[in-house]
Design an enzyme around this catalytic site. Sequence first.
Site, short mmCIF file in Angstrom:
data_model
loop_
_atom_site.label_atom_id
_atom_site.label_comp_id
_atom_site.label_asym_id
_atom_site.label_seq_id
_atom_site.Cartn_x
_atom_site.Cartn_y
_atom_site.Cartn_z
N SER A 49 9.81 3.21 -1.56
CA SER A 49 10.06 2.52 -2.64
C SER A 49 9.64 3.24 -3.96
CB SER A 49 9.68 1.28 -2.66
OG SER A 49 8.36 1.08 -3.07
N SER A 92 1.07 -1.30 -0.02
CA SER A 92 -0.09 -0.10 0.01
C SER A 92 0.77 1.22 -0.22
CB SER A 92 -0.91 -0.02 1.15
OG SER A 92 -1.67 1.36 1.38
N VAL A 128 7.38 2.42 4.10
CA VAL A 128 8.33 1.55 3.14
C VAL A 128 7.75 1.71 1.89
CG1 VAL A 128 9.38 -0.52 2.82
CG2 VAL A 128 9.10 0.47 5.01
N CYS A 129 6.57 1.70 1.72
CA CYS A 129 6.07 1.61 0.08
C CYS A 129 6.19 2.74 -0.43
CB CYS A 129 4.50 1.09 0.12
SG CYS A 129 4.51 -0.54 1.08
N ALA A 130 5.71 3.82 0.05
CA ALA A 130 6.16 5.22 -0.12
C ALA A 130 7.71 5.47 -0.56
CB ALA A 130 5.65 6.39 0.68
#
Length: 164
Positions: free
Chosen positions: A61, A52, A57-59
């Site tokens: 990446s 999400s 961590v997703c942001a």
Amino acid sequence: MIFLNGKPHELKREFIRAGETAPEFNLVKSDMSHLHLKDLKDKTIIFNIFPSIDTGVCAASVRKFNQMAAELKDCVVVCVSKDLPFALSRFCGAEGIENVITASDFFPGDFGINYGVVIEKGLLAGLLARAIVIVKDGKVHYTQLVEEMANEPDYMEAIQVLSW
């Protein structure tokens, strides 16, 4: 098996492997248009897959791949999650993300199944695991399934593959 903060999470099926033919998919971009593998046939594709956009961590990446994509030639970076296209668009607008394509697997959801990244059991069931897949000429050339989802992928390892 993957982990979130040390707790196991199972995938619905086996993660795709290097050497396999890249499966077709139907993703929805942030402008609500559809994206298919055939639309990218003349490019090397880096799939940045994550649970999400609304997690740190997703942001991170997506930001990192956006930065790297500006310097990659004949490559396209597609950031894929189960987030709605509206959430992906909001994030990209707020962050100035312009060098990657964000795409939702929310509906019809065939990307995650075809590439073996749908989480079946655990806290994040139904979302996508953190992974990188590189496709060139219709073949999978590189895969990286991040075992501990609280960690970022190994960006440099993935980019080194592009020096073929």
